[in-house]
Write an enzyme that holds these catalytic residues in place. Sequence first.
Site, PDB file in Angstrom:
ATOM      1  N   ASP A   1      -7.879   2.543  13.845  1.00  0.00           N
ATOM      2  CA  ASP A   1      -6.451   2.682  13.622  1.00  0.00           C
ATOM      3  C   ASP A   1      -6.282   3.409  12.281  1.00  0.00           C
ATOM      4  O   ASP A   1      -6.420   4.623  12.227  1.00  0.00           O
ATOM      5  CB  ASP A   1      -5.882   1.253  13.652  1.00  0.00           C
ATOM      6  CG  ASP A   1      -4.380   1.169  13.600  1.00  0.00           C
ATOM      7  OD1 ASP A   1      -3.712   2.066  14.135  1.00  0.00           O
ATOM      8  OD2 ASP A   1      -3.861   0.208  13.023  1.00  0.00           O
TER       9      ASP A   1
ATOM     10  N   GLY B   1     -13.330  -7.815  18.607  1.00  0.00           N
ATOM     11  CA  GLY B   1     -12.753  -6.876  19.576  1.00  0.00           C
ATOM     12  C   GLY B   1     -13.752  -6.014  20.325  1.00  0.00           C
ATOM     13  O   GLY B   1     -13.492  -5.596  21.447  1.00  0.00           O
TER      14      GLY B   1
ATOM     15  N   THR C   1     -10.876  -0.390   7.988  1.00  0.00           N
ATOM     16  CA  THR C   1     -11.930  -1.359   8.304  1.00  0.00           C
ATOM     17  C   THR C   1     -13.269  -0.636   8.411  1.00  0.00           C
ATOM     18  O   THR C   1     -14.244  -1.018   7.753  1.00  0.00           O
ATOM     19  CB  THR C   1     -11.630  -2.060   9.649  1.00  0.00           C
ATOM     20  OG1 THR C   1     -10.307  -2.587   9.610  1.00  0.00           O
ATOM     21  CG2 THR C   1     -12.620  -3.170   9.933  1.00  0.00           C
TER      22      THR C   1
ATOM     23  N   ARG D   1      -8.034 -11.200  25.453  1.00  0.00           N
ATOM     24  CA  ARG D   1      -9.194 -10.305  25.338  1.00  0.00           C
ATOM     25  C   ARG D   1      -9.905 -10.136  26.670  1.00  0.00           C
ATOM     26  O   ARG D   1     -10.672  -9.203  26.874  1.00  0.00           O
ATOM     27  CB  ARG D   1     -10.212 -10.873  24.336  1.00  0.00           C
ATOM     28  CG  ARG D   1      -9.715 -10.971  22.908  1.00  0.00           C
ATOM     29  CD  ARG D   1     -10.877 -11.383  22.015  1.00  0.00           C
ATOM     30  NE  ARG D   1     -10.480 -11.794  20.684  1.00  0.00           N
ATOM     31  CZ  ARG D   1     -10.336 -10.979  19.655  1.00  0.00           C
ATOM     32  NH1 ARG D   1     -10.527  -9.690  19.812  1.00  0.00           N
ATOM     33  NH2 ARG D   1      -9.984 -11.439  18.477  1.00  0.00           N
TER      34      ARG D   1
HETATM   35  P1  IMP Z   1      -7.999  -0.230  10.961  1.00  0.00           P
HETATM   36  O1  IMP Z   1      -8.717  -0.781   9.761  1.00  0.00           O
HETATM   37  O2  IMP Z   1      -6.542  -0.010  10.670  1.00  0.00           O
HETATM   38  O3  IMP Z   1      -8.646   1.003  11.535  1.00  0.00           O
HETATM   39  O4  IMP Z   1      -7.957  -1.382  12.023  1.00  0.00           O
HETATM   40  C1  IMP Z   1      -8.941  -1.571  12.919  1.00  0.00           C
HETATM   41  C2  IMP Z   1      -8.840  -2.946  13.550  1.00  0.00           C
HETATM   42  O5  IMP Z   1      -7.482  -3.328  13.767  1.00  0.00           O
HETATM   43  C3  IMP Z   1      -9.474  -2.905  14.912  1.00  0.00           C
HETATM   44  O6  IMP Z   1     -10.843  -3.200  14.856  1.00  0.00           O
HETATM   45  C4  IMP Z   1      -8.671  -3.937  15.679  1.00  0.00           C
HETATM   46  O7  IMP Z   1      -9.261  -5.203  15.510  1.00  0.00           O
HETATM   47  C5  IMP Z   1      -7.322  -3.914  15.042  1.00  0.00           C
HETATM   48  N1  IMP Z   1      -6.334  -3.121  15.822  1.00  0.00           N
HETATM   49  C6  IMP Z   1      -5.804  -1.923  15.498  1.00  0.00           C
HETATM   50  N2  IMP Z   1      -4.949  -1.486  16.427  1.00  0.00           N
HETATM   51  C7  IMP Z   1      -4.936  -2.438  17.386  1.00  0.00           C
HETATM   52  C8  IMP Z   1      -4.247  -2.557  18.651  1.00  0.00           C
HETATM   53  O8  IMP Z   1      -3.465  -1.708  19.099  1.00  0.00           O
HETATM   54  N3  IMP Z   1      -4.496  -3.689  19.356  1.00  0.00           N
HETATM   55  C9  IMP Z   1      -5.354  -4.665  18.931  1.00  0.00           C
HETATM   56  N4  IMP Z   1      -6.028  -4.578  17.772  1.00  0.00           N
HETATM   57  C10 IMP Z   1      -5.820  -3.483  17.007  1.00  0.00           C
HETATM   58 MG    MG Z   2     -11.829  -4.764  15.641  1.00  0.00          MG
END
Ligand code: IMP
Ligand code: MG
Length: 188
Positions: free
Chosen positions: A106, A46, A110, A168
Amino acid sequence: MRDYHDFLKEVLISEAALRKRVAELGEEISRDYEHQELLLICILRGGVMFLTDLMRHIRVPHAVEFMAVSSYGVGRRETSGQARITLDLNTNIRDHHVLLVEDIIDSGRTLASVLDLLSTRKPKSLEVCTLLDKSERREVEVPIKYCGFKIPDKFVFGYGLDLDEYYRNLPFIGVVDLDKYNKEMGTV
Ligand code: IMP
Ligand code: MG
């Protein structure tokens, strides 16, 4: 693959707004790391579009590295617990100034896993630059030094961010109408 117009709810961040903000971030980073060398680490996939645009505005000498982390698969919209490293770095980051470049934070899970792992390798410094911050959804606190935009709790796509691995390439950040998208794709 359906035309994205069928499920684009709104353009949240236009191409022009992205271009302007990315240039500002590059300027800020260039000032902060003046007279230093930098290692940019991009988390695949991403963050790629953001990274390549951002690099053009970073004036300090810098190398680029990539790593991949699996958070969730096709059809899932949330991270499942602990992230798994699926592609590791080729460089020893010890004593380097490291800046992690991410598309979106988010839950923060991660990034928290990646930061934990990288800090055991003793970089000189370790900071985070994210294009988007969905702060309402945060479950794990993560330190963010540079942030492009704070966004509401909506699923977004384009400018590197995918919808089940596609779209993308779009030059803007759009909000998905998930009901329409799921109906189109027959996911539910
Ligand atoms: P986290 O571990 O929940 O913070 O997720 C992070 C990863 O989830 C990001 O690097 C994205 O790849 C994916 N992600 C989270 N929200 C979105 C979104 O709204 N659209 C697309 N990918 C998302
Ligand atoms: Mg990502």
